[in-house]
Enzyme design. Structure first.
Site, PDB file in Angstrom:
ATOM      1  N   ASP A 136       0.852  -1.193   0.000  1.00 48.84           N
ATOM      2  CA  ASP A 136       0.000   0.000   0.000  1.00 48.84           C
ATOM      3  C   ASP A 136       0.889   1.245   0.000  1.00 48.84           C
ATOM      4  OD1 ASP A 136      -2.294   1.845   0.860  1.00 48.84           O
ATOM      5  OD2 ASP A 136      -3.282  -0.101   0.955  1.00 48.84           O
ATOM      6  N   HIS A 186      -3.315   6.013   3.580  1.00 50.17           N
ATOM      7  CA  HIS A 186      -4.163   4.877   3.198  1.00 50.17           C
ATOM      8  C   HIS A 186      -3.640   3.572   3.795  1.00 50.17           C
ATOM      9  CE1 HIS A 186      -5.972   1.899   0.372  1.00 50.17           C
ATOM     10  NE2 HIS A 186      -6.954   2.774   0.250  1.00 50.17           N
ATOM     11  N   SER A 521     -11.446  -0.632   0.133  1.00 44.36           N
ATOM     12  CA  SER A 521     -10.120  -0.647   0.749  1.00 44.36           C
ATOM     13  C   SER A 521     -10.202  -0.942   2.232  1.00 44.36           C
ATOM     14  CB  SER A 521      -9.430   0.716   0.559  1.00 44.36           C
ATOM     15  OG  SER A 521      -8.924   0.851  -0.732  1.00 44.36           O
TER      16      SER A 521
END
Length: 578
Positions: A136, A186, A521
């Site tokens: 990620d 994220h 996600s």
């Protein structure tokens, strides 16, 4: 140059480079694995997948600046100067060269919605002894939710000697971990859902240990990251589950793309991959039409005015058909119909008064046997990077075969704002790579929460239906009819770890350490953490066994267990009896 060995997207970039030089690659850099040189002495490089003989020795290609990251394997990744594509295509052991594509990044009440506390209380499972891999935007190594549990970070964005899976980036351990930062946030949020340790906003498997790959989002490098995590876990004698909360739509949407193939090859007993379904449920990125034999069909898509620098259409249809392709601009100008070109260069450019159009129509794709054509549209005139003409465009297709042909097309553009219109819209098949991988557990988002209170004490509410599938969650099935997504998990307004170096709006923060986000996600690491618990109990679980377990303990409200839906998969997980 053996043009037929280059996939359509890569051939487009190469042709533009040959005609216009370095400046032509500016727009391709946004989607392809184009790496601009840091100075004028070094050449522009491309990241590619190479399909070749399993045991082919390609080491001699280093004299042309071609760096192969693996010594064996039928699908490998590599760096090379764009000018060296010619040499690589002439190599007899090389069957196909595909570009690396840049993918996009895709818990307080959530555990109760799926009976997670009951399951953990009954079993005592915590993820201890299991590796959770997160590929990620990185992780905040200083966040207390991960204290002492980050084993390694391979930061692919830092200069360094790399690792066994690729000679780029830097591998960090111990006190070096803090060199890597998650400025996006994220990855930290995702890792927190899977494995954060906190009394209020704890993750699913809080005693699992983490191996993190901070990726540049090139799917070739994501593939290298999957190999890296599984190799590290194997050396430690531990099972591993990898989280991929990212995706794209430049593939065939049938699991035959390079990243999906590598996931399938690397997965096995104690080696599981979980992928996000995608967040395009509300976006008309997929168009579909059936063209009858010997007739003309059209598909319409809308381009906003003065906003888009380049548009691509990624189109696929069955090996049993044959289509000729033409484009009509909003002003009515058209290109000639272009047939399949099996010999020589299948790429042709057409200069319309209001656009520059390039169409690539090669023979059947050697991996899945179907036809893939690519269309590229740029602004017309003599001004470089002029916007694409706004308005409604038409993709015109003429069926020259004796069979009816179903055509599936996905829009790709640099502003994520080009959509199909009218009868061309199809609200299916919006799960692409890597969620299309057959062995991957592909996760849809369920809305378990629509309200939260931010750091300033303001109650925030989002416009989603509580206790329903999230409307943004991408639909299946795959283009070949395979059932995806697999299951649904809580993914709306999930509170998890906040990276200290990420610039989040205060309306998304619940305090200085945690933030609320929504997306598939967020649903994916919920399942990743759950798989870590299952691997603690049985380290040899296969992807198939995990899917069976989840399928037997999931359901769509009002439907029998085992019922599949394009949005829900096999439904929301009920963990209690796992």
């Amino acid at each position: 140059m053996r043009h037929e060995k280059l996939s359509p997207g890569l051939l487009l970039a190469y042709e533009d480079y040959q005609r216009e030089g370095q400046q032509a690659l500016t727009t391709h850099k946004r989607s392809l694995g184009i790496i601009a040189p840091k100075n004028s002495i070094k050449p522009t490089r491309s990241v590619v997948f190479i399909y070749c003989d399993e045991n082919a020795d390609l080491s001699h290609l280093s004299q042309y600046g071609i760096e192969i990251n693996q010594n064996t394997g039928s699908v490998r990744t590599a760096f090379l100067p764009i000018d060296s594509l010619d040499v690589l295509s002439e190599e007899s052991a090389v069957e196909r060269i595909k570009p690396s594509r840049k993918l996009k990044l895709r818990m307080d009440v959530a555990p109760e919605k799926v009976k997670l506390p009951e399951f953990k209380n009954n079993t005592g499972l915590t993820g201890k002894g299991v590796v959770i891999g997160v590929i990620d935007s990185g992780i905040d190594p200083k966040h207390p939710a991960f204290a002492g549990r980050i084993l390694r970070i391979w930061d692919q964005t830092l200069p360094g000697p790399g690792v066994a899976e690729g000679g780029y980036g830097a591998e960090l351990t111990g006190t070096q971990l803090t060199i890597s930062q998650d400025t996006d946030g994220h990855g930290t949020h995702v890792a927190g859902i899977a494995s954060g340790l906190d009394n209020t906003y704890g993750g699913v498997a809080p005693e699992a240990e983490l191996v993190v790959v901070k990726t540049d989002l090139q799917d070739a490098h994501i593939a290298d990251g999957v190999r890296y995590i599984f190799r590290v876990a194997t050396e430690m004698g531990r099972p591993a589950v990898v989280n991929l909360s990212l995706g794209g739509h430049a593939d065939a949407h049938d699991g035959s793309d390079s990243l999906s193939k590598i996931i399938d090859a690397e997965s096995g007993p104690g080696r599981i991959v979980c992928c996000a379904a995608g967040n395009e449920g509300n976006d008309n990125i997929h168009g579909q039409t059936t063209v009858s034999s010997k007739t003309l069909g059209t598909m319409r898509f809308s381009v906003p005015y003065n906003q888009v620098g380049i548009v691509w259409l990624n189109a696929w249809y069955s090996r049993d058909g044959q289509l000729e392709i033409s484009l009509r601009s909003p002003n009515g100008f058209v290109t000639p119909f272009q047939p399949i070109i099996s010999e020589g260069n299948p790429s042709k450019q057409y200069n319309l008064p209001d656009a520059r159009v390039e169409i690539v129509t090669p023979g059947p794709d050697p991996v899945n046997g179907d036809y893939n054509f690519f269309v590229q549209i740029r602004g017309g005139g003599f001004i470089f990077n002029q916007p694409v003409a706004g308005g409604v465009w038409q993709l015109r297709v003429r069926n020259t075969s004796g069979n009816n042909v179903r055509l599936d097309v996905w829009t790709l553009d640099d502003a994520a704002s080009v959509f199909f219109t009218g009868k061309s819209i199809s609200d299916t098949m919006k799960i692409g790579s890597p969620g299309a991988a057959s062995t991957a557990i592909t996760v849809a988002s369920y809305t378990s929460k629509i309200k939260y209170t931010d750091i300033d004490g303001i109650e925030r509410q989002v416009g989603l239906e509580l206790d329903d599938i999230s409307d943004f969650s991408s639909e299946g099935p795959l283009r070949n009819g395979s059932e995806k997504p697999d299951v649904a998990a809580p993914g709306a307004m999930i509170v998890s770890a906040l990276s200290s170096t990420a610039n989040f709006d205060r309306s998304m923060m619940v305090n200085s350490k945690f933030a609320a986000l929504a997306g598939t996600s967020m649903a994916t690491p919920f399942v990743t953490g759950l798989v870590a618990l299952l691997l603690q109990r049985d380290p040899n679980l296969t992807p198939e066994a995990v899917k069976d377990l989840l399928g037997q303990n999931s359901s769509i409200p009002g439907e029998n267990v085992g019922t599949f839906d394009n949005k829900w998969g096999y439904g929301l997980i009920n963990v209690e009896n796992l």
